[in-house]
Design a protein around this motif. Structure first.
Motif, PDB file in Angstrom:
ATOM      1  N   ASP A 246       0.839  -1.199   0.000  1.00 16.53           N
ATOM      2  CA  ASP A 246       0.000   0.000   0.000  1.00 16.53           C
ATOM      3  C   ASP A 246       0.881   1.259   0.000  1.00 16.53           C
ATOM      4  OD1 ASP A 246      -1.807   2.073   0.491  1.00 16.53           O
ATOM      5  OD2 ASP A 246      -2.926   0.938   2.005  1.00 16.53           O
ATOM      6  N   ALA A 247       1.251   1.721  -1.189  1.00 23.16           N
ATOM      7  CA  ALA A 247       2.150   2.877  -1.334  1.00 23.16           C
ATOM      8  C   ALA A 247       1.549   4.133  -0.702  1.00 23.16           C
ATOM      9  CB  ALA A 247       2.470   3.122  -2.804  1.00 23.16           C
ATOM     10  N   GLU A 248       0.246   4.313  -0.819  1.00 25.65           N
ATOM     11  CA  GLU A 248      -0.393   5.500  -0.246  1.00 25.65           C
ATOM     12  C   GLU A 248      -0.271   5.515   1.280  1.00 25.65           C
ATOM     13  OE1 GLU A 248      -4.895   7.065  -0.110  1.00 25.65           O
ATOM     14  OE2 GLU A 248      -4.106   6.749  -2.142  1.00 25.65           O
ATOM     15  N   ALA A 249      -0.475   4.371   1.905  1.00 28.29           N
ATOM     16  CA  ALA A 249      -0.359   4.287   3.365  1.00 28.29           C
ATOM     17  C   ALA A 249       1.093   4.439   3.806  1.00 28.29           C
ATOM     18  CB  ALA A 249      -0.944   2.965   3.868  1.00 28.29           C
ATOM     19  N   VAL A 250       2.045   3.917   3.028  1.00 28.51           N
ATOM     20  CA  VAL A 250       3.458   4.102   3.353  1.00 28.51           C
ATOM     21  C   VAL A 250       3.787   5.590   3.296  1.00 28.51           C
ATOM     22  CG1 VAL A 250       5.839   3.696   2.602  1.00 28.51           C
ATOM     23  CG2 VAL A 250       4.202   1.820   2.576  1.00 28.51           C
ATOM     24  N   ALA A 251       3.395   6.256   2.221  1.00 28.73           N
ATOM     25  CA  ALA A 251       3.675   7.684   2.064  1.00 28.73           C
ATOM     26  C   ALA A 251       3.074   8.495   3.205  1.00 28.73           C
ATOM     27  CB  ALA A 251       3.151   8.183   0.723  1.00 28.73           C
ATOM     28  N   ALA A 252       1.934   8.081   3.708  1.00 30.81           N
ATOM     29  CA  ALA A 252       1.258   8.809   4.781  1.00 30.81           C
ATOM     30  C   ALA A 252       2.021   8.749   6.101  1.00 30.81           C
ATOM     31  CB  ALA A 252      -0.158   8.272   4.973  1.00 30.81           C
ATOM     32  N   THR A 253       3.007   7.867   6.228  1.00 34.22           N
ATOM     33  CA  THR A 253       3.792   7.806   7.461  1.00 34.22           C
ATOM     34  C   THR A 253       4.930   8.829   7.465  1.00 34.22           C
ATOM     35  OG1 THR A 253       5.313   6.068   6.679  1.00 34.22           O
ATOM     36  CG2 THR A 253       3.284   5.343   7.781  1.00 34.22           C
ATOM     37  N   PHE A 254       5.234   9.423   6.304  1.00 38.76           N
ATOM     38  CA  PHE A 254       6.351  10.359   6.167  1.00 38.76           C
ATOM     39  C   PHE A 254       5.882  11.806   6.093  1.00 38.76           C
ATOM     40  CE2 PHE A 254       8.208   6.460   4.535  1.00 38.76           C
ATOM     41  CZ  PHE A 254       9.481   6.482   5.076  1.00 38.76           C
TER      42      PHE A 254
ATOM     43  N   LEU B 173      11.164   3.518  -2.260  1.00 38.98           N
ATOM     44  CA  LEU B 173      10.242   2.531  -1.719  1.00 38.98           C
ATOM     45  C   LEU B 173       9.308   1.904  -2.751  1.00 38.98           C
ATOM     46  CD1 LEU B 173       9.471   4.148   1.747  1.00 38.98           C
ATOM     47  CD2 LEU B 173      10.953   2.182   1.245  1.00 38.98           C
ATOM     48  N   THR B 174       8.743   2.697  -3.636  1.00 38.74           N
ATOM     49  CA  THR B 174       7.840   2.099  -4.631  1.00 38.74           C
ATOM     50  C   THR B 174       8.587   1.153  -5.569  1.00 38.74           C
ATOM     51  OG1 THR B 174       6.253   3.905  -4.459  1.00 38.74           O
ATOM     52  CG2 THR B 174       6.173   2.566  -6.473  1.00 38.74           C
ATOM     53  N   PRO B 175       9.683   1.590  -6.215  1.00 36.33           N
ATOM     54  CA  PRO B 175      10.336   0.665  -7.148  1.00 36.33           C
ATOM     55  C   PRO B 175      11.114  -0.480  -6.491  1.00 36.33           C
ATOM     56  CG  PRO B 175      11.531   2.750  -7.101  1.00 36.33           C
ATOM     57  CD  PRO B 175      10.282   2.934  -6.276  1.00 36.33           C
ATOM     58  N   GLU B 176      11.645  -0.273  -5.279  1.00 36.65           N
ATOM     59  CA  GLU B 176      12.515  -1.283  -4.684  1.00 36.65           C
ATOM     60  C   GLU B 176      11.865  -2.145  -3.610  1.00 36.65           C
ATOM     61  OE1 GLU B 176      16.469   0.033  -3.657  1.00 36.65           O
ATOM     62  OE2 GLU B 176      16.416   1.568  -5.226  1.00 36.65           O
ATOM     63  N   VAL B 177      10.731  -1.704  -3.075  1.00 36.05           N
ATOM     64  CA  VAL B 177      10.073  -2.457  -2.011  1.00 36.05           C
ATOM     65  C   VAL B 177       8.654  -2.859  -2.411  1.00 36.05           C
ATOM     66  CG1 VAL B 177       9.257  -2.353   0.386  1.00 36.05           C
ATOM     67  CG2 VAL B 177      11.467  -1.345  -0.218  1.00 36.05           C
ATOM     68  N   ILE B 178       7.828  -1.879  -2.743  1.00 40.02           N
ATOM     69  CA  ILE B 178       6.405  -2.136  -2.964  1.00 40.02           C
ATOM     70  C   ILE B 178       6.155  -2.895  -4.267  1.00 40.02           C
ATOM     71  CG2 ILE B 178       4.168  -1.018  -3.309  1.00 40.02           C
ATOM     72  CD1 ILE B 178       5.282   1.132  -1.253  1.00 40.02           C
ATOM     73  N   THR B 179       6.682  -2.423  -5.382  1.00 39.37           N
ATOM     74  CA  THR B 179       6.443  -3.077  -6.675  1.00 39.37           C
ATOM     75  C   THR B 179       6.942  -4.522  -6.706  1.00 39.37           C
ATOM     76  OG1 THR B 179       6.396  -0.958  -7.829  1.00 39.37           O
ATOM     77  CG2 THR B 179       6.842  -2.920  -9.161  1.00 39.37           C
ATOM     78  N   PRO B 180       8.160  -4.813  -6.223  1.00 41.08           N
ATOM     79  CA  PRO B 180       8.615  -6.210  -6.247  1.00 41.08           C
ATOM     80  C   PRO B 180       7.979  -7.092  -5.167  1.00 41.08           C
ATOM     81  CG  PRO B 180      10.441  -4.762  -5.613  1.00 41.08           C
ATOM     82  CD  PRO B 180       9.260  -3.897  -5.888  1.00 41.08           C
ATOM     83  N   GLY B 181       7.229  -6.499  -4.242  1.00 42.24           N
ATOM     84  CA  GLY B 181       6.550  -7.294  -3.220  1.00 42.24           C
ATOM     85  C   GLY B 181       7.443  -7.699  -2.062  1.00 42.24           C
ATOM     86  N   GLY B 182       8.408  -6.872  -1.712  1.00 41.88           N
ATOM     87  CA  GLY B 182       9.295  -7.168  -0.587  1.00 41.88           C
ATOM     88  C   GLY B 182       8.536  -7.169   0.731  1.00 41.88           C
ATOM     89  N   LYS B 183       9.077  -7.909   1.697  1.00 38.94           N
ATOM     90  CA  LYS B 183       8.433  -8.021   3.015  1.00 38.94           C
ATOM     91  C   LYS B 183       9.446  -7.796   4.128  1.00 38.94           C
ATOM     92  CE  LYS B 183       4.502  -9.532   1.284  1.00 38.94           C
ATOM     93  NZ  LYS B 183       3.652  -8.521   0.776  1.00 38.94           N
ATOM     94  N   TYR B 184       9.084  -6.904   5.057  1.00 39.32           N
ATOM     95  CA  TYR B 184       9.885  -6.622   6.241  1.00 39.32           C
ATOM     96  C   TYR B 184       9.471  -7.562   7.377  1.00 39.32           C
ATOM     97  CZ  TYR B 184      11.034  -2.011   4.225  1.00 39.32           C
ATOM     98  OH  TYR B 184      11.471  -0.992   3.438  1.00 39.32           O
ATOM     99  N   THR B 185      10.437  -8.165   8.048  1.00 29.40           N
ATOM    100  CA  THR B 185      10.191  -8.913   9.275  1.00 29.40           C
ATOM    101  C   THR B 185      11.049  -8.264  10.358  1.00 29.40           C
ATOM    102  OG1 THR B 185       9.819 -10.970   8.059  1.00 29.40           O
ATOM    103  CG2 THR B 185      10.353 -11.174  10.405  1.00 29.40           C
ATOM    104  N   VAL B 186      10.410  -7.813  11.424  1.00 32.46           N
ATOM    105  CA  VAL B 186      11.113  -7.152  12.518  1.00 32.46           C
ATOM    106  C   VAL B 186      11.847  -8.207  13.340  1.00 32.46           C
ATOM    107  CG1 VAL B 186      10.831  -5.784  14.631  1.00 32.46           C
ATOM    108  CG2 VAL B 186       9.457  -5.259  12.600  1.00 32.46           C
ATOM    109  N   THR B 187      13.138  -7.962  13.570  1.00 32.24           N
ATOM    110  CA  THR B 187      13.941  -8.880  14.389  1.00 32.24           C
ATOM    111  C   THR B 187      14.430  -8.228  15.679  1.00 32.24           C
ATOM    112  OG1 THR B 187      15.982  -8.312  13.193  1.00 32.24           O
ATOM    113  CG2 THR B 187      14.697 -10.193  12.367  1.00 32.24           C
ATOM    114  N   GLY B 188      14.220  -6.936  15.820  1.00 28.90           N
ATOM    115  CA  GLY B 188      14.606  -6.245  17.043  1.00 28.90           C
ATOM    116  C   GLY B 188      14.186  -4.794  17.002  1.00 28.90           C
ATOM    117  N   GLU B 189      13.996  -4.213  18.180  1.00 30.07           N
ATOM    118  CA  GLU B 189      13.599  -2.811  18.291  1.00 30.07           C
ATOM    119  C   GLU B 189      14.234  -2.227  19.546  1.00 30.07           C
ATOM    120  OE1 GLU B 189       9.204  -2.176  17.350  1.00 30.07           O
ATOM    121  OE2 GLU B 189       9.276  -4.328  17.776  1.00 30.07           O
TER     122      GLU B 189
END
Length: 165
Positions: free
Chosen positions: A75-83, A107-123
């Motif tokens: 969801d590129a629109e929702a991602v953009a809304a966080t910035f 983010l759109t060409p390198e994450v959203i379009t190819p369907g990449g997925k973030y998994t949190v491993t620490g915070e």
């Protein structure tokens, strides 16, 4: 004669030092190789100098979570809304100086379009930045490990520094 040699050596050292710029990872590089990161380091530093409000400190973990969830959903629109509109993103030295650049060039060409997925491993907190460690599935069969350090201002992501672990 020794005085002239000493002055010549001093001049050479000064010229060599002027040909180097500081990089954001603490090293140096020749201008043109990492100069983009060095040239915008002052922007991030000036943003850091303002104390983080309690509201922004409280919002950062949820904002980082919303960012990853929206990106994972494509969801590129929702991602953009966080910035924030004037947000800055330093992705391993590649600088994106606005929300539009962050989305359009990264983010759109390198994450959203190819369907990449973030998994949190620490915070954790790193000063005024909320650091999130990720294992990232590229959407093309690869995996990357890195972190983002989010600086939140006025309830939006204002600045991100991303580095490979």
């Amino acid at each position: 004669m020794y005085q002239r040699i000493g002055l010549a050596v001093l001049a050479l050292v000064a010229v060599a030092a002027c040909g180097q710029v500081a990089s954001t990872d603490g090293g140096t590089s020749t201008p043109g190789t990492a100069g983009t990161a060095a040239g915008t380091a002052g922007t991030a530093a000036s943003t850091e100098s303002v104390p983080l409000s309690e509201a922004d400190r409280a919002a950062a973990p949820e904002l980082a979570k919303r960012f990853a969830e929206a990106a994972n959903a494509g969801d590129a629109e929702a991602v953009a809304a966080t910035f924030a509109e004037d947000a800055r993103f330093d992705s391993a030295g590649r600088i994106y100086p606005s929300r539009a650049d962050i989305m359009d060039r990264f983010l759109t060409p390198e994450v959203i379009t190819p369907g990449g997925k973030y998994t949190v491993t620490g915070e954790r907190w790193n000063g005024s930045r909320y650091r999130v460690d990720y294992e990232y599935s590229t959407g093309r069969g690869g995996t990357e490990v890195f972190y983002y350090e989010f600086l939140v201002r006025d309830g939006l992501i204002q600045d991100v520094v991303g580095r490979y672990s």
